[in-house]
Design a protein around this motif. Structure first.
Motif, PDB file in Angstrom:
ATOM      1  N   GLY A 139       2.949  11.016 -20.149  1.00  0.00           N
ATOM      2  CA  GLY A 139       4.266  10.900 -20.253  1.00  0.00           C
ATOM      3  C   GLY A 139       3.990   9.662 -21.510  1.00  0.00           C
ATOM      4  O   GLY A 139       3.359   8.881 -21.712  1.00  0.00           O
ATOM      5  N   LEU A 140       5.368   9.187 -21.945  1.00  0.00           N
ATOM      6  CA  LEU A 140       5.864   8.149 -22.835  1.00  0.00           C
ATOM      7  C   LEU A 140       6.336   7.039 -22.454  1.00  0.00           C
ATOM      8  O   LEU A 140       6.483   7.094 -21.118  1.00  0.00           O
ATOM      9  N   VAL A 141       5.317   6.407 -22.215  1.00  0.00           N
ATOM     10  CA  VAL A 141       5.939   4.852 -21.865  1.00  0.00           C
ATOM     11  C   VAL A 141       5.777   3.774 -22.137  1.00  0.00           C
ATOM     12  O   VAL A 141       5.352   3.806 -23.477  1.00  0.00           O
ATOM     13  N   GLN A 142       6.389   2.535 -22.552  1.00  0.00           N
ATOM     14  CA  GLN A 142       6.646   1.340 -23.122  1.00  0.00           C
ATOM     15  C   GLN A 142       5.804   0.045 -22.778  1.00  0.00           C
ATOM     16  O   GLN A 142       5.705   0.524 -21.249  1.00  0.00           O
ATOM     17  N   PRO A 143       5.219  -0.431 -23.618  1.00  0.00           N
ATOM     18  CA  PRO A 143       4.368  -1.476 -23.118  1.00  0.00           C
ATOM     19  C   PRO A 143       4.151  -2.139 -21.918  1.00  0.00           C
ATOM     20  O   PRO A 143       6.114  -2.762 -21.969  1.00  0.00           O
ATOM     21  N   GLY A 144       3.416  -2.561 -21.040  1.00  0.00           N
ATOM     22  CA  GLY A 144       3.828  -3.006 -19.314  1.00  0.00           C
ATOM     23  C   GLY A 144       4.389  -2.597 -18.355  1.00  0.00           C
ATOM     24  O   GLY A 144       4.548  -2.468 -17.878  1.00  0.00           O
ATOM     25  N   GLY A 145       4.387  -0.699 -18.798  1.00  0.00           N
ATOM     26  CA  GLY A 145       5.127  -0.040 -18.148  1.00  0.00           C
ATOM     27  C   GLY A 145       3.994   0.252 -16.798  1.00  0.00           C
ATOM     28  O   GLY A 145       3.205   0.130 -16.771  1.00  0.00           O
ATOM     29  N   SER A 146       4.704   1.750 -16.166  1.00  0.00           N
ATOM     30  CA  SER A 146       4.179   1.752 -15.251  1.00  0.00           C
ATOM     31  C   SER A 146       3.959   3.102 -14.973  1.00  0.00           C
ATOM     32  O   SER A 146       4.522   4.488 -15.443  1.00  0.00           O
ATOM     33  N   LEU A 147       2.621   4.007 -14.719  1.00  0.00           N
ATOM     34  CA  LEU A 147       2.434   5.449 -14.189  1.00  0.00           C
ATOM     35  C   LEU A 147       1.353   6.713 -13.013  1.00  0.00           C
ATOM     36  O   LEU A 147       0.452   5.547 -13.209  1.00  0.00           O
ATOM     37  N   THR A 148       2.054   7.086 -13.088  1.00  0.00           N
ATOM     38  CA  THR A 148       1.117   7.267 -12.021  1.00  0.00           C
ATOM     39  C   THR A 148       0.615   9.065 -11.664  1.00  0.00           C
ATOM     40  O   THR A 148       1.819  10.108 -12.149  1.00  0.00           O
ATOM     41  N   LEU A 149      -0.756   8.971 -12.123  1.00  0.00           N
ATOM     42  CA  LEU A 149      -0.957  10.536 -12.654  1.00  0.00           C
ATOM     43  C   LEU A 149      -1.935  11.416 -11.436  1.00  0.00           C
ATOM     44  O   LEU A 149      -1.977  10.567 -10.641  1.00  0.00           O
ATOM     45  N   SER A 150      -1.378  12.259 -11.709  1.00  0.00           N
ATOM     46  CA  SER A 150      -2.134  13.668 -10.282  1.00  0.00           C
ATOM     47  C   SER A 150      -3.332  14.321 -11.061  1.00  0.00           C
ATOM     48  O   SER A 150      -3.220  14.725 -11.601  1.00  0.00           O
ATOM     49  N   TYR A 159      -5.075  10.176  -6.981  1.00  0.00           N
ATOM     50  CA  TYR A 159      -4.025   9.689  -8.032  1.00  0.00           C
ATOM     51  C   TYR A 159      -4.955   8.583  -8.988  1.00  0.00           C
ATOM     52  O   TYR A 159      -5.541   7.892  -8.769  1.00  0.00           O
ATOM     53  N   LEU A 160      -4.329   8.723  -9.775  1.00  0.00           N
ATOM     54  CA  LEU A 160      -4.198   6.929 -10.139  1.00  0.00           C
ATOM     55  C   LEU A 160      -2.814   6.556 -10.820  1.00  0.00           C
ATOM     56  O   LEU A 160      -2.071   6.610 -11.436  1.00  0.00           O
ATOM     57  N   LYS A 161      -3.227   5.462 -10.056  1.00  0.00           N
ATOM     58  CA  LYS A 161      -1.176   4.401 -10.380  1.00  0.00           C
ATOM     59  C   LYS A 161      -2.274   3.356 -11.872  1.00  0.00           C
ATOM     60  O   LYS A 161      -2.571   2.733 -11.104  1.00  0.00           O
ATOM     61  N   MET A 162      -1.420   3.612 -13.132  1.00  0.00           N
ATOM     62  CA  MET A 162      -1.079   2.512 -13.687  1.00  0.00           C
ATOM     63  C   MET A 162      -0.525   1.262 -13.832  1.00  0.00           C
ATOM     64  O   MET A 162       0.770   2.130 -14.605  1.00  0.00           O
ATOM     65  N   ASN A 163      -0.672   0.167 -14.163  1.00  0.00           N
ATOM     66  CA  ASN A 163       0.488  -0.887 -14.200  1.00  0.00           C
ATOM     67  C   ASN A 163      -0.081  -1.510 -15.353  1.00  0.00           C
ATOM     68  O   ASN A 163      -0.936  -1.389 -15.678  1.00  0.00           O
ATOM     69  N   GLY A 164       0.837  -2.130 -16.359  1.00  0.00           N
ATOM     70  CA  GLY A 164       0.486  -3.304 -16.681  1.00  0.00           C
ATOM     71  C   GLY A 164       0.041  -2.142 -18.178  1.00  0.00           C
ATOM     72  O   GLY A 164      -1.184  -2.744 -18.721  1.00  0.00           O
ATOM     73  N   LEU A 165      -0.173  -1.172 -18.502  1.00  0.00           N
ATOM     74  CA  LEU A 165       0.172  -0.187 -19.427  1.00  0.00           C
ATOM     75  C   LEU A 165      -0.458  -1.028 -20.708  1.00  0.00           C
ATOM     76  O   LEU A 165       1.101  -1.669 -21.368  1.00  0.00           O
ATOM     77  N   LYS A 166      -0.458  -0.239 -21.774  1.00  0.00           N
ATOM     78  CA  LYS A 166      -1.588  -1.267 -23.209  1.00  0.00           C
ATOM     79  C   LYS A 166      -1.355  -0.197 -23.828  1.00  0.00           C
ATOM     80  O   LYS A 166      -1.852   0.986 -23.975  1.00  0.00           O
TER      81      LYS A 166
END
Length: 122
Positions: A10-21, A79-86
């Motif tokens: 999805g669309l996320v702001q810098p610094g945000g988080s996502l979890t992919l499955s 899963y892939l949990k991603m934090n601090g997205l750039k």
């Protein structure tokens, strides 16, 4: 060969988080290694993180400390949990299966799904 379906992008702001499955069509207990890859426009596909059946993980230097890869054999899902997205994390993310040849060295099957788009932007 298990069919794999990626989701969670999805669309996320810098610094945000996502979890992919990554949902597999069959039991993943016997799959030696699973991994997440990504491909940004104009760039080659690259390995983001891998996890073996024994639970050993390996992450690319570009994401180390910001991602956690995991697999739930009971749910046949990785899963892939991603934090601090750039913004540079923007890419289509794919999952795949393979074999660990040596620690940090893998053979990946050439079988790719549709992927899931991750866009990091303000």
């Amino acid at each position: 060969q298990a069919q794999l379906v990626e989701s969670g992008g999805g669309l996320v702001q810098p610094g945000g988080s996502l979890t992919l499955s990554c949902a597999a069509s069959r039991n993943i207990f016997s799959i030696n290694t699973m991994g997440w890859f990504r491909q940004a426009p104009g760039k080659q596909r690259e390995l983001v993180a891998a996890i073996t059946s024994g639970g050993s993980t390996n992450e690319a230097d570009s994401v180390k400390g910001r991602v956690t890869i995991s697999r739930d054999n009971a749910k046949n899902t990785m899963y892939l949990k991603m934090n601090g997205l750039k913004p540079e994390d923007t890419a289509v993310y794919y999952c795949n299966t393979g074999i660990e040849l040596a620690p940090g060295s893998y053979y990946w099957y050439d079988y790719w799904g549709q992927g899931t788009q991750v866009t990091v932007s303000s």
